[in-house]
Design an enzyme around this catalytic site. Structure first.
Site, PDB file in Angstrom:
ATOM      1  N   LYS A  53       4.307   7.022   7.596  1.00 16.00           N
ATOM      2  CA  LYS A  53       3.232   7.781   6.960  1.00 16.00           C
ATOM      3  C   LYS A  53       2.808   8.999   7.779  1.00 16.00           C
ATOM      4  O   LYS A  53       1.635   9.321   7.901  1.00 16.00           O
ATOM      5  CB  LYS A  53       2.029   6.888   6.660  1.00 16.00           C
ATOM      6  CG  LYS A  53       2.362   5.633   5.867  1.00 16.00           C
ATOM      7  CD  LYS A  53       3.181   5.946   4.609  1.00 16.00           C
ATOM      8  CE  LYS A  53       2.435   6.819   3.608  1.00 16.00           C
ATOM      9  NZ  LYS A  53       3.306   7.158   2.427  1.00 16.00           N
ATOM     10  N   HIS A 115      12.281   5.102  11.163  1.00 13.91           N
ATOM     11  CA  HIS A 115      10.957   4.914  11.767  1.00 13.91           C
ATOM     12  C   HIS A 115      11.069   4.197  13.113  1.00 13.91           C
ATOM     13  O   HIS A 115      10.052   3.818  13.705  1.00 13.91           O
ATOM     14  CB  HIS A 115      10.055   4.081  10.847  1.00 13.91           C
ATOM     15  CG  HIS A 115       9.636   4.783   9.590  1.00 13.91           C
ATOM     16  ND1 HIS A 115       9.223   6.089   9.578  1.00 13.91           N
ATOM     17  CD2 HIS A 115       9.555   4.340   8.300  1.00 13.91           C
ATOM     18  CE1 HIS A 115       8.905   6.428   8.326  1.00 13.91           C
ATOM     19  NE2 HIS A 115       9.106   5.393   7.545  1.00 13.91           N
ATOM     20  N   SER A 145      -3.553   6.706   5.950  1.00 13.34           N
ATOM     21  CA  SER A 145      -2.419   6.774   5.037  1.00 13.34           C
ATOM     22  C   SER A 145      -1.625   5.469   5.039  1.00 13.34           C
ATOM     23  O   SER A 145      -1.197   4.977   3.988  1.00 13.34           O
ATOM     24  CB  SER A 145      -1.515   7.942   5.438  1.00 13.34           C
ATOM     25  OG  SER A 145      -0.449   8.098   4.524  1.00 13.34           O
TER      26      SER A 145
END
Length: 301
Positions: A53, A115, A145
Protein backbone atom coordinates in the site's frame (compact mmCIF):
# COMPACT_ATOMS: atom_id res chain seq x y z
CA UNK A 1 -8.01 -10.62 -19.98
CA UNK A 2 -7.36 -13.43 -17.53
CA UNK A 3 -10.69 -14.55 -16.13
CA UNK A 4 -11.06 -15.34 -12.47
CA UNK A 5 -13.80 -17.88 -11.98
CA UNK A 6 -13.82 -18.27 -8.23
CA UNK A 7 -16.50 -16.50 -6.24
CA UNK A 8 -16.15 -14.72 -2.94
CA UNK A 9 -18.18 -17.44 -1.30
CA UNK A 10 -15.54 -20.00 -2.26
CA UNK A 11 -12.68 -18.09 -0.69
CA UNK A 12 -10.94 -19.78 2.23
CA UNK A 13 -11.09 -18.29 5.73
CA UNK A 14 -8.82 -15.31 6.32
CA UNK A 15 -5.24 -16.50 6.73
CA UNK A 16 -3.34 -16.06 10.01
CA UNK A 17 0.02 -14.37 10.32
CA UNK A 18 3.01 -16.50 11.28
CA UNK A 19 6.73 -15.96 11.66
CA UNK A 20 8.68 -16.81 8.53
CA UNK A 21 12.44 -16.33 8.59
CA UNK A 22 12.00 -13.57 11.13
CA UNK A 23 9.23 -11.77 9.22
CA UNK A 24 5.45 -11.92 9.71
CA UNK A 25 3.88 -13.52 6.65
CA UNK A 26 0.78 -15.33 5.43
CA UNK A 27 0.83 -18.59 3.50
CA UNK A 28 -0.16 -16.92 0.21
CA UNK A 29 3.39 -15.55 0.05
CA UNK A 30 5.30 -18.58 1.33
CA UNK A 31 3.53 -21.60 -0.20
CA UNK A 32 5.57 -21.27 -3.40
CA UNK A 33 8.76 -20.26 -1.59
CA UNK A 34 11.17 -22.69 -3.23
CA UNK A 35 10.23 -21.41 -6.67
CA UNK A 36 10.44 -17.81 -5.45
CA UNK A 37 13.94 -18.24 -4.07
CA UNK A 38 15.08 -20.15 -7.14
CA UNK A 39 13.55 -17.64 -9.55
CA UNK A 40 15.97 -16.84 -12.37
CA UNK A 41 16.13 -13.11 -12.98
CA UNK A 42 17.42 -11.69 -16.24
CA UNK A 43 19.85 -8.76 -16.48
CA UNK A 44 17.22 -6.45 -17.98
CA UNK A 45 14.49 -7.31 -15.45
CA UNK A 46 13.11 -4.39 -13.44
CA UNK A 47 11.95 -5.21 -9.93
CA UNK A 48 9.31 -2.90 -8.45
CA UNK A 49 9.63 -3.20 -4.68
CA UNK A 50 7.41 -1.62 -2.03
CA UNK A 51 5.91 -2.15 1.37
CA UNK A 52 2.22 -2.99 0.81
CA UNK A 53 0.00 0.00 0.00
CA UNK A 54 2.79 2.40 -0.89
CA UNK A 55 2.00 3.08 -4.55
CA UNK A 56 2.91 -0.26 -6.12
CA UNK A 57 0.20 -0.28 -8.78
CA UNK A 58 0.80 3.37 -9.60
CA UNK A 59 4.50 2.91 -10.30
CA UNK A 60 3.86 -0.42 -12.05
CA UNK A 61 1.48 1.26 -14.48
CA UNK A 62 3.85 4.20 -15.05
CA UNK A 63 6.65 1.80 -15.99
CA UNK A 64 4.35 -0.34 -18.09
CA UNK A 65 3.25 2.69 -20.11
CA UNK A 66 6.77 4.12 -20.43
CA UNK A 67 8.06 0.87 -21.88
CA UNK A 68 5.12 -0.55 -23.78
CA UNK A 69 2.42 2.12 -24.05
CA UNK A 70 3.57 3.16 -27.52
CA UNK A 71 4.80 -0.16 -28.87
CA UNK A 72 1.96 -2.39 -27.66
CA UNK A 73 -1.15 -0.32 -26.85
CA UNK A 74 -3.46 -3.34 -27.09
CA UNK A 75 -1.62 -4.86 -24.15
CA UNK A 76 -2.91 -2.03 -21.95
CA UNK A 77 -6.55 -2.97 -22.55
CA UNK A 78 -6.36 -6.75 -22.94
CA UNK A 79 -4.33 -7.66 -19.83
CA UNK A 80 -4.81 -6.74 -16.19
CA UNK A 81 -1.92 -5.07 -14.40
CA UNK A 82 -1.24 -8.20 -12.34
CA UNK A 83 -0.59 -10.08 -15.59
CA UNK A 84 1.62 -7.37 -17.08
CA UNK A 85 3.51 -6.88 -13.81
CA UNK A 86 3.37 -10.20 -11.92
CA UNK A 87 3.47 -10.30 -8.12
CA UNK A 88 6.52 -12.54 -7.71
CA UNK A 89 5.84 -14.25 -4.36
CA UNK A 90 2.06 -14.57 -4.75
CA UNK A 91 0.22 -17.89 -4.57
CA UNK A 92 -3.47 -17.06 -4.44
CA UNK A 93 -4.74 -20.39 -5.88
CA UNK A 94 -7.29 -18.57 -8.09
CA UNK A 95 -4.39 -17.28 -10.24
CA UNK A 96 -1.16 -18.88 -11.49
CA UNK A 97 1.89 -18.52 -9.25
CA UNK A 98 3.59 -15.14 -9.50
CA UNK A 99 6.77 -16.91 -10.53
CA UNK A 100 4.91 -18.69 -13.31
CA UNK A 101 3.39 -15.46 -14.63
CA UNK A 102 6.82 -13.80 -14.53
CA UNK A 103 8.47 -16.70 -16.36
CA UNK A 104 5.85 -16.49 -19.11
CA UNK A 105 6.33 -12.76 -19.73
CA UNK A 106 7.44 -12.11 -23.29
CA UNK A 107 8.27 -8.45 -22.74
CA UNK A 108 11.76 -7.03 -22.48
CA UNK A 109 12.34 -5.78 -19.92
CA UNK A 110 10.17 -7.88 -17.65
CA UNK A 111 8.47 -5.77 -15.00
CA UNK A 112 8.04 -7.75 -11.76
CA UNK A 113 6.69 -6.55 -8.43
CA UNK A 114 7.45 -7.67 -4.89
CA UNK A 115 6.68 -6.68 -1.33
CA UNK A 116 9.53 -8.74 0.07
CA UNK A 117 11.91 -7.13 2.55
CA UNK A 118 15.32 -6.72 0.99
CA UNK A 119 16.88 -9.72 2.76
CA UNK A 120 14.31 -12.12 1.22
CA UNK A 121 14.63 -11.00 -2.40
CA UNK A 122 15.77 -13.89 -4.62
CA UNK A 123 19.54 -13.77 -5.00
CA UNK A 124 19.40 -13.89 -8.80
CA UNK A 125 18.20 -10.27 -8.90
CA UNK A 126 21.45 -9.23 -7.23
CA UNK A 127 23.57 -11.65 -9.24
CA UNK A 128 22.14 -10.29 -12.48
CA UNK A 129 22.59 -6.70 -11.29
CA UNK A 130 18.95 -5.92 -12.02
CA UNK A 131 17.50 -2.47 -11.67
CA UNK A 132 15.12 -1.97 -8.75
CA UNK A 133 12.54 0.78 -8.31
CA UNK A 134 11.60 1.07 -4.65
CA UNK A 135 8.68 3.24 -3.53
CA UNK A 136 8.17 4.29 0.08
CA UNK A 137 5.20 6.04 1.69
CA UNK A 138 5.04 7.83 5.02
CA UNK A 139 4.05 5.51 7.86
CA UNK A 140 0.82 7.23 8.92
CA UNK A 141 -0.77 7.24 5.49
CA UNK A 142 0.64 3.78 4.80
CA UNK A 143 -1.03 2.24 7.84
CA UNK A 144 -4.37 3.88 7.01
CA UNK A 145 -4.27 2.53 3.47
CA UNK A 146 -3.20 -0.92 4.71
CA UNK A 147 -6.11 -0.94 7.19
CA UNK A 148 -8.74 -0.30 4.54
CA UNK A 149 -7.06 -2.80 2.20
CA UNK A 150 -7.20 -5.54 4.84
CA UNK A 151 -10.84 -4.70 5.55
CA UNK A 152 -11.84 -5.34 1.94
CA UNK A 153 -9.39 -8.11 1.03
CA UNK A 154 -10.60 -11.44 2.35
CA UNK A 155 -7.23 -12.93 1.45
CA UNK A 156 -5.59 -10.85 4.18
CA UNK A 157 -5.60 -11.47 7.96
CA UNK A 158 -8.59 -10.19 9.91
CA UNK A 159 -7.77 -6.51 10.57
CA UNK A 160 -9.88 -5.94 13.68
CA UNK A 161 -10.81 -2.38 14.55
CA UNK A 162 -8.64 0.64 13.76
CA UNK A 163 -7.06 0.86 17.20
CA UNK A 164 -6.10 -2.83 17.15
CA UNK A 165 -4.72 -2.56 13.63
CA UNK A 166 -2.65 0.50 14.47
CA UNK A 167 -1.10 -1.31 17.43
CA UNK A 168 -0.25 -4.27 15.20
CA UNK A 169 1.42 -1.95 12.72
CA UNK A 170 3.48 -0.32 15.47
CA UNK A 171 4.47 -3.78 16.72
CA UNK A 172 5.49 -4.86 13.23
CA UNK A 173 2.94 -7.69 13.17
CA UNK A 174 2.02 -7.08 9.55
CA UNK A 175 2.40 -9.07 6.38
CA UNK A 176 5.98 -8.51 5.13
CA UNK A 177 7.12 -7.40 8.55
CA UNK A 178 7.60 -3.99 10.19
CA UNK A 179 7.28 -0.93 7.97
CA UNK A 180 10.28 0.57 9.79
CA UNK A 181 12.59 -2.30 8.87
CA UNK A 182 11.31 -2.56 5.32
CA UNK A 183 11.83 1.06 4.28
CA UNK A 184 15.10 1.42 6.22
CA UNK A 185 16.77 -1.77 5.01
CA UNK A 186 15.96 -0.99 1.39
CA UNK A 187 17.29 2.54 1.93
CA UNK A 188 20.53 1.17 3.35
CA UNK A 189 20.86 -1.27 0.45
CA UNK A 190 20.51 1.65 -1.97
CA UNK A 191 23.53 3.37 -0.44
CA UNK A 192 25.81 0.63 -1.79
CA UNK A 193 23.84 -0.37 -4.89
CA UNK A 194 23.53 2.14 -7.72
CA UNK A 195 20.92 -0.04 -9.44
CA UNK A 196 18.30 0.84 -6.80
CA UNK A 197 16.16 3.93 -7.39
CA UNK A 198 14.37 4.97 -4.18
CA UNK A 199 11.20 7.02 -4.66
CA UNK A 200 8.78 8.64 -2.24
CA UNK A 201 5.00 8.55 -2.70
CA UNK A 202 4.70 12.09 -1.37
CA UNK A 203 7.14 13.41 -3.98
CA UNK A 204 5.11 11.75 -6.73
CA UNK A 205 1.92 13.38 -5.46
CA UNK A 206 3.67 16.74 -5.28
CA UNK A 207 5.20 16.71 -8.79
CA UNK A 208 4.75 13.58 -10.87
CA UNK A 209 6.45 15.08 -13.90
CA UNK A 210 9.61 15.81 -11.93
CA UNK A 211 9.69 12.34 -10.40
CA UNK A 212 9.03 10.71 -13.76
CA UNK A 213 11.96 12.61 -15.27
CA UNK A 214 14.24 11.32 -12.51
CA UNK A 215 12.90 7.80 -12.96
CA UNK A 216 13.47 7.93 -16.72
CA UNK A 217 17.00 9.17 -16.18
CA UNK A 218 17.66 6.18 -13.90
CA UNK A 219 16.20 3.78 -16.48
CA UNK A 220 17.89 5.39 -19.46
CA UNK A 221 14.57 6.31 -21.10
CA UNK A 222 13.93 9.43 -23.16
CA UNK A 223 10.17 9.73 -23.78
CA UNK A 224 8.95 12.60 -25.91
CA UNK A 225 6.97 15.37 -24.23
CA UNK A 226 3.83 13.91 -25.85
CA UNK A 227 4.58 10.41 -24.54
CA UNK A 228 5.29 11.75 -21.07
CA UNK A 229 2.05 13.76 -21.07
CA UNK A 230 0.11 10.64 -22.10
CA UNK A 231 1.61 8.59 -19.27
CA UNK A 232 0.80 11.31 -16.74
CA UNK A 233 -2.76 11.50 -18.02
CA UNK A 234 -3.34 7.74 -17.93
CA UNK A 235 -1.85 7.34 -14.44
CA UNK A 236 -4.03 9.95 -12.74
CA UNK A 237 -5.60 8.40 -9.67
CA UNK A 238 -9.25 8.74 -10.71
CA UNK A 239 -8.53 7.38 -14.16
CA UNK A 240 -6.73 4.34 -12.76
CA UNK A 241 -9.50 3.85 -10.20
CA UNK A 242 -12.03 3.54 -13.03
CA UNK A 243 -9.77 1.42 -15.26
CA UNK A 244 -10.71 -2.25 -14.98
CA UNK A 245 -7.18 -3.32 -15.90
CA UNK A 246 -5.65 -1.42 -12.97
CA UNK A 247 -8.31 -1.29 -10.24
CA UNK A 248 -8.37 -5.03 -9.35
CA UNK A 249 -12.15 -5.14 -9.66
CA UNK A 250 -11.95 -8.63 -11.17
CA UNK A 251 -10.42 -10.22 -8.08
CA UNK A 252 -13.13 -12.05 -6.08
CA UNK A 253 -11.42 -11.89 -2.68
CA UNK A 254 -11.65 -8.09 -2.75
CA UNK A 255 -14.99 -6.77 -1.50
CA UNK A 256 -15.46 -3.37 -3.11
CA UNK A 257 -18.64 -2.89 -1.08
CA UNK A 258 -16.37 -2.45 1.95
CA UNK A 259 -13.73 -0.32 0.25
CA UNK A 260 -12.32 0.02 -3.28
CA UNK A 261 -8.81 -1.25 -3.96
CA UNK A 262 -7.86 2.28 -4.97
CA UNK A 263 -9.43 4.38 -2.22
CA UNK A 264 -8.15 7.99 -2.07
CA UNK A 265 -4.50 8.15 -3.12
CA UNK A 266 -3.84 11.26 -1.04
CA UNK A 267 -1.22 12.50 1.41
CA UNK A 268 -2.47 13.40 4.87
CA UNK A 269 -5.60 11.23 5.04
CA UNK A 270 -4.17 9.85 8.30
CA UNK A 271 -5.59 12.95 10.03
CA UNK A 272 -9.08 11.53 9.41
CA UNK A 273 -8.21 8.36 11.34
CA UNK A 274 -5.70 9.09 14.10
CA UNK A 275 -6.90 10.59 17.34
CA UNK A 276 -4.59 13.15 18.92
CA UNK A 277 -3.54 10.57 21.51
CA UNK A 278 -2.89 7.93 18.84
CA UNK A 279 -0.83 10.38 16.81
CA UNK A 280 1.31 11.36 19.78
CA UNK A 281 1.88 7.75 20.78
CA UNK A 282 2.69 6.81 17.20
CA UNK A 283 5.19 9.66 16.89
CA UNK A 284 7.00 8.57 20.03
CA UNK A 285 7.16 4.98 18.81
CA UNK A 286 8.31 6.16 15.37
CA UNK A 287 11.21 8.14 16.80
CA UNK A 288 12.33 5.10 18.77
CA UNK A 289 12.21 2.72 15.81
CA UNK A 290 13.43 4.86 12.90
CA UNK A 291 17.18 4.72 13.45
CA UNK A 292 18.24 6.11 10.07
CA UNK A 293 19.33 9.74 10.21
CA UNK A 294 19.21 10.18 6.44
CA UNK A 295 15.85 8.61 5.58
CA UNK A 296 13.21 11.32 5.95
CA UNK A 297 9.48 11.18 5.26
CA UNK A 298 6.77 13.79 4.93
CA UNK A 299 3.29 13.25 6.33
CA UNK A 300 1.88 16.24 4.43
CA UNK A 301 2.81 17.80 1.09
Amino acid sequence: MLSVVASTAQVSPRPPLFDFQGVSMIHHFTDNWENVQNFQARPDDILIATYPKAGTTWVSYILELLYFGQTDPERQTSLSIYQRVPFLESDFKILPFGTELADKLTTSPRLIKTHLPVQLVPKSFWEQNCRVVYVARNAKDNVVSYFHFDRMNLGEPEPGDWNHFLRRFMDGKMGFGPWYDHVTNWWEKKQTNSKIHYMFYEDMIEDLGREMDTLCSFLGLSPSSEEKAKVMEETQFDKMKNNKTTNYSGIPVMDFKISPFMRKGKVGDWKNHFTVAQSEQFDQDYQAKMKSKTLKFRTLV
